[in-house]
Scaffold this motif. Sequence first.
Motif, PDB file in Angstrom:
ATOM      1  N   TYR A 291       0.947  -1.333   0.196  1.00  0.00           N
ATOM      2  CA  TYR A 291      -0.006  -0.010  -0.052  1.00  0.00           C
ATOM      3  C   TYR A 291       0.677   1.339   0.065  1.00  0.00           C
ATOM      4  N   SER A 331      -1.197  -0.337  -3.999  1.00  0.00           N
ATOM      5  CA  SER A 331      -2.685   0.064  -3.847  1.00  0.00           C
ATOM      6  C   SER A 331      -2.549   1.706  -3.699  1.00  0.00           C
ATOM      7  N   PRO A 356      -7.618  -1.971   0.381  1.00  0.00           N
ATOM      8  CA  PRO A 356      -6.261  -0.964   0.248  1.00  0.00           C
ATOM      9  C   PRO A 356      -5.800  -0.084   1.379  1.00  0.00           C
TER      10      PRO A 356
END
Length: 407
Positions: A291, A331, A356
Amino acid sequence: MIREEVQQLVFSLLLLPSLFLFIFSSKANAKSVIEPCSSSDSCTSLLSYNLPWDSKLSEIAYRFQVNISDVLASNSIDPTPALSWDLIMPAKSMVKVPISCPCVDGIRRSMSTIYTVRAADNVSSISEGYGGLVSAEQIRIANGVSVKNPVTGGQGLVIPLPCTCFNNSNNGATTVYMSHVVQSGESLGSIGAEYGTTVSNLEGINGLGQPQVDPGDILAVPLPACSSANLNWRNESLIVPNGSFALTANNCIKCSCRQSDLSLQCSPSGIVASCSHLQCKGSNLFIGDVYEKPTALGCNVTACNYRGHFGRKIFRSLVNSSHIQCSGNGSHAIVSPCPSSSSTNINLSPSQSPSPSPFSASIQPVGIDASNATNKHNTSIASDTRLLSEGCILSLLVLQLVLYFLC
């Protein structure tokens, strides 16, 4: 008698500073490398198997008595489709076969392959079936075959196969060695170009006095590899040749060796239905997920990393880092009213699919029992297209309605 003389030669070699020797066999003066050893440790080695005839991958695995999934991994063939097991490889194509390379009678060689003799077999036809990796004479010596003691149908023969370890190192770099049978028209230059090494390196590894090889010679070829040595894995170590992958944690995890920087990239394999959620505690990230959150000063990155396994337990942990800019491989949440990644000590129950928005948590590895739950991780969804969690979507819809009526 011949075997005893060879053993005496090898043990006398141990007294010399050289670590290897190129020897000549009685068949066409073919050369092969021998690595003396004195310990019981072993390594993973590769065989460059040139198919004498069309063969299914499952037949090749059976011929060398190795796991079909390991053959697929060594050749970077997707193990997910069931058809990959029955993939037919044409004659004269090359397949990498992974084998264990132990120390046997003072030298490195694999003796674990057993061939069951069929009615029409002889040692020459059996040797041909292994693509030049073992000679008929070597089969005779290993099994005491002679005119007075011929092979018979149903008999199990030990197939002595070449292998080398050299401490999985080549000039200080992590390396897996592959036994390569020189084909007609090949030279040290062409072999080096194919596998990304130099003529001088091949000469040094194989103890060659001159850059001359002949068809049938067996060379130890170094392949750059990725290692888990510096990844702080628990109770597990893994070395994966460049451009291939390995299955671990009861086939729940697939670890690939990335060619660009020789780093291990691990994620759920997607081929086992009985794996646990594989989710990092305190986040919506699963093993392999990354992420990225753009900030005014750069990019904050949170990754859920594999940390090894023990028995049925899989270890994983969250790792936070900062970069100058985001790579675009993770993400991204464009609009999210959910808590930011700076929130701490938020405990979430495992979600059914990855989303996410990660939350920071302890980076200590957490063990989970792979036998207690079913893996709900849909590996076909790329990490850069993760959906927002249901709570976030609901909040966003409410916000949009409020703005609509206000306008």
